[in-house]
Structures are given as C-alpha cells and as structure tokens.
Design a protein around this motif. Structure first.
Motif, PDB file in Angstrom:
ATOM      1  N   ASP A  76       0.802  -1.220   0.000  1.00  3.69           N
ATOM      2  CA  ASP A  76       0.000   0.000   0.000  1.00  3.69           C
ATOM      3  C   ASP A  76       0.837   1.272   0.000  1.00  3.69           C
ATOM      4  N   ALA A  77       2.053   1.219   0.520  1.00  5.02           N
ATOM      5  CA  ALA A  77       2.917   2.399   0.574  1.00  5.02           C
ATOM      6  C   ALA A  77       3.666   2.629  -0.730  1.00  5.02           C
ATOM      7  N   ALA A  79       3.598   3.173  -5.097  1.00  3.59           N
ATOM      8  CA  ALA A  79       2.838   3.544  -6.288  1.00  3.59           C
ATOM      9  C   ALA A  79       3.791   3.461  -7.472  1.00  3.59           C
ATOM     10  N   THR A 113       7.163   5.282  -6.360  1.00  2.00           N
ATOM     11  CA  THR A 113       7.144   6.158  -5.194  1.00  2.00           C
ATOM     12  C   THR A 113       6.879   5.326  -3.951  1.00  2.00           C
ATOM     13  N   VAL A 114       7.786   5.445  -2.976  1.00  2.00           N
ATOM     14  CA  VAL A 114       7.589   4.847  -1.660  1.00  2.00           C
ATOM     15  C   VAL A 114       7.120   5.981  -0.761  1.00  2.00           C
ATOM     16  N   SER A 115       5.941   5.833  -0.207  1.00  2.00           N
ATOM     17  CA  SER A 115       5.331   6.896   0.593  1.00  2.00           C
ATOM     18  C   SER A 115       6.165   7.226   1.824  1.00  2.00           C
ATOM     19  N   GLY A 116       6.299   8.506   2.103  1.00  2.00           N
ATOM     20  CA  GLY A 116       6.981   8.962   3.304  1.00  2.00           C
ATOM     21  C   GLY A 116       6.230   8.608   4.577  1.00  2.00           C
ATOM     22  N   ASP A 117       4.981   8.159   4.436  1.00  2.00           N
ATOM     23  CA  ASP A 117       4.180   7.744   5.592  1.00  2.00           C
ATOM     24  C   ASP A 117       4.532   6.340   6.076  1.00  2.00           C
ATOM     25  N   CYS A 118       5.285   5.580   5.270  1.00  2.00           N
ATOM     26  CA  CYS A 118       5.613   4.225   5.719  1.00  2.00           C
ATOM     27  C   CYS A 118       6.520   4.307   6.946  1.00  2.00           C
ATOM     28  N   ASP A 128       9.842  11.920   4.122  1.00  2.00           N
ATOM     29  CA  ASP A 128       9.786  12.312   2.715  1.00  2.00           C
ATOM     30  C   ASP A 128       9.555  11.091   1.831  1.00  2.00           C
ATOM     31  N   ASP A 129       8.801  11.296   0.747  1.00  2.00           N
ATOM     32  CA  ASP A 129       8.631  10.227  -0.225  1.00  2.00           C
ATOM     33  C   ASP A 129       9.978   9.897  -0.864  1.00  2.00           C
TER      34      ASP A 129
END
Length: 162
Positions: A76-77, A79, A113-118, A128-129
């Motif tokens: 999910d993290a 895209a 893109t690996v989300s910075g929220d992971c 940061d992404d």
C-alpha cells in the motif's frame, strides 16, 4: 573506625540506589532497559537508480532501507506510474523487492514512489517520499520459447501417477 566507614558507605548506597533507578527509568527507553528508537528510516539504495535509462522491463526492483520496516504497510505504501501495475512485494532483510506481474512497456518512463508515511518497526515514519524515476530498455524479445526437456521423457512408459 572501619565499622563506621562501612556503615557510611552502606547508607550512601541505600540512598543513592533509588536515585540511580529513578534517573535511569526517567530517560527515553522502551521499559526494558533499551533506548527507544526515534530515528526516522531512510532509503540507502535502490535498483534501478533514479535516472536510469536502461532499466529491466521485468524487474525485480528493490529498495534498501536503513532499518527494519513495518512490512504490513506494503504494498500500500508503493505507487508505480504510469499504472496501475500489479506487483508482488517481498523482503530480503531490510530490502523491499518489487516484482511486476506484467512486462513493462519498452522505452517508457516510470516512477516508483515509496510513501513517506511508511514506518519502521518502531512506528517512525520515513517523512519524505522516496521517488525513483527510470526508463525501461527498448529490447524486444522476438525469440519464441522452446521446450528444452520434459519429465517424464517423451514416449516414456510405466510412469508413476501423482
């Protein structure tokens, strides 16, 4: 005189020990004596490198993190654009391995893109992404597949059933 020194030393220990325990327990720790990790994870390396112009059309692609990540946050993290593209994610230590289920288009620009929220295993978000931009190679495979062997061999008899 020695007895008086011994008593004084014992009294110091009796009063100092609780202060030492208090000082240790009021520091930032996880309660088990180990300090709590508050450092955000980072990306140490990727494949392909961002900016690559001859990346594989099949992958696998990978992202090496500075520490163990919360694996439940993936895929999910992630895209991939243009997309959507169905992917498989797996782990090798602190390395996230990303394998597309389909052959990517030739000579096409993609962005992972690996989300910075992971988060890492301690709940620290990356912040940061991580953006990996690359272009796939233009190689086209026009070679038809061929059978190189079978089991059982062709025309074999007395083959045990499964």
């Amino acid at each position: 005189m020695e007895c008086a020194r011994f008593r004084a030393l014992c009294m110091m220990l009796i009063f100092a020990a609780p202060l030492f325990v208090y000082a240790c327990s009021s520091s930032s720790d996880s309660g088990d004596g180990a300090e709590q990790d508050t450092t955000a994870p980072t990306v140490l390396a990727t494949d392909p490198d961002s900016g690559a112009v001859t990346a594989s059309r099949t992958g696998p692609f990978w992202v090496l993190f500075s520490e163990a990540m919360d694996k439940d946050m993936f895929p999910d993290a992630l895209a991939i654009a243009p997309g959507p593209i169905d992917i498989n994610t797996s782990w090798s230590g602190d390395t996230l391995v990303i394998t597309p289920y389909v052959l990517l288009s030739a000579a096409t620009s993609y962005t992972i893109t690996v989300s910075g929220d992971c988060e890492d295993k301690h709940g620290n978000a990356m912040g940061d992404d991580c953006v990996i931009q690359f272009t796939t190679n233009s190689a086209v495979d026009n070679t038809p597949p061929e059978i190189v062997g079978t089991d059982p061999e062709d025309d074999e008899t007395n083959v045990a059933g499964s």
